[in-house]
Design a protein around this motif. Structure first.
Motif, short mmCIF file in Angstrom:
data_model
loop_
_atom_site.label_atom_id
_atom_site.label_comp_id
_atom_site.label_asym_id
_atom_site.label_seq_id
_atom_site.Cartn_x
_atom_site.Cartn_y
_atom_site.Cartn_z
N GLU A 83 54.20 -21.93 -49.28
CA GLU A 83 52.79 -21.82 -49.85
C GLU A 83 52.03 -23.07 -49.91
O GLU A 83 50.83 -23.36 -49.86
CB GLU A 83 52.69 -21.13 -51.07
CG GLU A 83 52.98 -19.47 -51.06
CD GLU A 83 53.07 -18.64 -52.18
OE1 GLU A 83 53.07 -19.40 -53.48
OE2 GLU A 83 53.49 -17.84 -52.39
N GLY A 84 52.81 -24.04 -50.55
CA GLY A 84 52.09 -25.32 -50.90
C GLY A 84 52.16 -26.29 -49.58
O GLY A 84 51.07 -26.99 -49.47
N GLY A 88 48.95 -24.40 -47.98
CA GLY A 88 48.16 -25.26 -48.74
C GLY A 88 47.64 -26.31 -48.25
O GLY A 88 46.45 -26.51 -47.60
N PHE A 89 48.55 -27.59 -48.23
CA PHE A 89 48.12 -28.79 -47.74
C PHE A 89 47.87 -28.82 -46.21
O PHE A 89 46.94 -29.24 -45.89
CB PHE A 89 49.02 -29.97 -48.21
CG PHE A 89 48.65 -31.17 -47.75
CD1 PHE A 89 47.97 -31.82 -48.75
CD2 PHE A 89 48.90 -32.12 -46.86
CE1 PHE A 89 47.24 -32.93 -48.71
CE2 PHE A 89 48.42 -33.52 -46.68
CZ PHE A 89 47.55 -33.87 -47.66
N TRP A 111 49.87 -29.37 -54.03
CA TRP A 111 50.14 -29.02 -52.45
C TRP A 111 50.62 -30.44 -51.73
O TRP A 111 51.63 -30.52 -50.86
CB TRP A 111 48.57 -28.74 -51.87
CG TRP A 111 48.36 -27.52 -52.14
CD1 TRP A 111 49.02 -26.45 -52.97
CD2 TRP A 111 47.16 -26.74 -51.72
NE1 TRP A 111 48.23 -25.27 -52.97
CE2 TRP A 111 46.97 -25.41 -52.28
CE3 TRP A 111 45.89 -27.21 -50.97
CZ2 TRP A 111 45.67 -24.49 -52.09
CZ3 TRP A 111 44.96 -26.28 -50.78
CH2 TRP A 111 44.92 -24.99 -51.47
N TYR A 115 53.92 -31.01 -49.60
CA TYR A 115 54.14 -31.70 -48.36
C TYR A 115 54.86 -32.83 -48.14
O TYR A 115 55.66 -32.82 -47.14
CB TYR A 115 52.52 -32.16 -47.92
CG TYR A 115 52.09 -32.55 -46.45
CD1 TYR A 115 51.96 -31.77 -45.35
CD2 TYR A 115 52.25 -33.98 -46.38
CE1 TYR A 115 51.83 -32.19 -44.37
CE2 TYR A 115 52.17 -34.59 -44.89
CZ TYR A 115 51.71 -33.48 -44.04
OH TYR A 115 51.44 -33.81 -42.73
#
Length: 471
Positions: A83-84, A88-89, A111, A115
């Protein structure tokens, strides 16, 4: 198996899919795309290894070899990592930024943290599997910190990085709160490759304006005339290496498949085709609106013309992708409601992935291919269509903002932000098939020669030769 691989490819995804049988038995099966097809010979010859995420959260199989002998080394990611780091990122921060702000990027510190952590985890796995002095080829925007981390962990490695999406202008890139860390990460490589010289120039201009960095030379294609020199004297070669396809991987079309498909479509005079991931950068809605206006003005006849749109599901948990799908499907319904008839839609729409053999039949059956992204690093669909028309049949309508437009300049180029431009290009392509068949065939044959000569093997060879020359 660890520590003895002289050639390592690192990508966000492994070329495998998890299949669950009706009895619950789960097997990991290779799903080689163009990239693995291009790199498999090198991977096999050099005891190569592919490091990546297997596509399922919270689990990973033990390392295993494909039928071709390539070692696949899975990296385990949690749902929170996915998710992150990915949704996300990578895809809500970097993707829109690198595609010229088609939607507004979102910058969340958590995020960025995910990453950074995932790039570190990938680096630890690579450091473990790579032999002394090995060549490591890092792929794409999800792993831009990896070269810098690896350079610190394993200074003995020869590191290449290739970006498969556009690189933005320095003014846009400077929006990124963590711009300095990304630049440092990329400059851990010995060679950084982009699709186009314009992308490479954007990166070089960014480096020239960054304190402590010196830029030498100018970006070239399939060569490394440009270098960035860091404050500690590390020289990083920079060049453009336009990616292409492996035409053989498209397989053979089904015998009689084209006639069968066209019969299923109602034997229209003109078949127009779009094949894309369902992504807001691809301009799918704009081509539908342009097609709708051509039907409304009677420039195209719904009784003799159909549009097939294959939209492969993509990143469906991200809001902008859900919105894009909703808009596309609403337009399909409206066009069919207005111009179709019972049992005879004018737009045939699929929201699914197709096997390569079936896709080849679609390519061969299409009179006109519509490729209208707002921004695209290359766009291999355009090249796949051209590869399937070695007899000079068909016509390609292509966005001038697709990287492929630099090489496929015999296409009917259009501005996807301008519906009138799409309409003109599409109408010119359709009319040219009937009214100027020889000129239309010449255009397709010229593009076919380009795709046949500069295939994916040429891309891989050019990059890896340039990387070796940095030693």
């Amino acid at each position: 198996m660890s520590g003895d691989n002289s050639f390592v490819v690192v990508a966000n995804r492994l070329p495998v899919d998890l299949h669950t049988a009706p009895d619950g038995t789960r097997t990991w099966t290779p799903s080689p795309g163009g990239l693995v097809a291009a790199l498999s010979p090198v991977l096999e010859h050099q005891q190569g290894c592919w490091v990546g995420w297997p596509g399922v959260s919270d689990e990973a199989p033990e390392p295993f070899r494909t039928d071709a002998g390539v070692l696949l080394h899975p990296v385990r990611l949690t749902e929170a990592d996915y998710e992150g780091f990915y949704e996300g990122f990578s895809n809500a921060s970097l993707w829109p930024l690198y595609h010229d702000l088609i939607v507004t990027p979102v910058y969340h510190r958590e995020w960025w943290s995910a990453y950074r952590d995932v790039n570190l985890r990938f680096a630890l796995e690579v450091a473990e599997v790579a032999a002394e002095g090995a060549t490591v080829w890092v792929q794409d925007y999800q792993l831009q910190l990896l070269p810098g981390i690896l350079r610190q962990m394993r200074p003995d490695l020869r590191i290449g990085f290739f970006l498969h999406i556009p690189f933005p202008s320095p003014d846009l890139f400077r929006q990124l709160p963590w711009r300095d860390e990304i630049i440092r990460g990329l400059l851990g490589a010995d060679l950084i490759g982009f699709h186009l010289e314009s992308n490479a120039r954007n990166f070089l201009d960014l480096c020239a304006a960054t304190e402590g960095l010196t830029v030498e030379g100018n970006a070239g294609t399939r060569r490394t005339d440009a270098h960035v020199v860091t404050h500690d004297g590390h020289r990083v070669a920079v060049g453009a290496f336009p990616i292409s396809i492996d035409a053989a991987s498209l397989g053979e079309g089904e015998e009689g498949g084209v006639d069968k498909l066209r019969a299923e479509l109602g034997d229209p005079e003109t078949v127009i085709l779009g094949v894309d991931r369902l992504d807001y950068t691809k301009g799918i809605l704009q081509r539908l609106l342009a097609f709708e206006e051509l039907l409304e003005s009677e420039a195209l006849d719904p009784a003799t013309t159909v549009l097939m749109q294959v939209a492969t599901p993509s990143r469906e948990r991200i809001e902008q992708y859900r919105v894009a799908r909703s808009q596309v499907e609403e337009a399909v319904g409206r066009i069919n409601g207005t111009f179709g008839a019972m049992g005879r839609p004018v737009v045939h729409y699929l929201h699914q992935s197709l096997p390569k053999s079936e896709l080849r039949t679609y390519y061969e059956a299409a009179d006109v291919m519509l490729v209208t992204p707002f921004k695209d690093g290359m766009n291999l669909v355009a090249k796949e269509y051209v590869a399937c028309h070695g007899d000079g049949s068909g016509a390609l309508v292509l966005s001038e903002f697709a990287g492929a437009a630099v090489e496929l300049n015999e296409a009917h180029l259009c501005n996807p932000f301008d519906l009138e431009s799409i309409k003109r290009a599409l109408l010119t392509a359709v009319q040219g098939l009937a009214g100027a068949p020889e000129a239309t065939a010449e255009r397709m044959l010229a593009m076919h020669r380009q795709v046949a000569e500069y295939d994916v093997n040429r891309w891989a060879d050019a990059f890896l030769t340039s990387l070796e020359e940095t030693r």
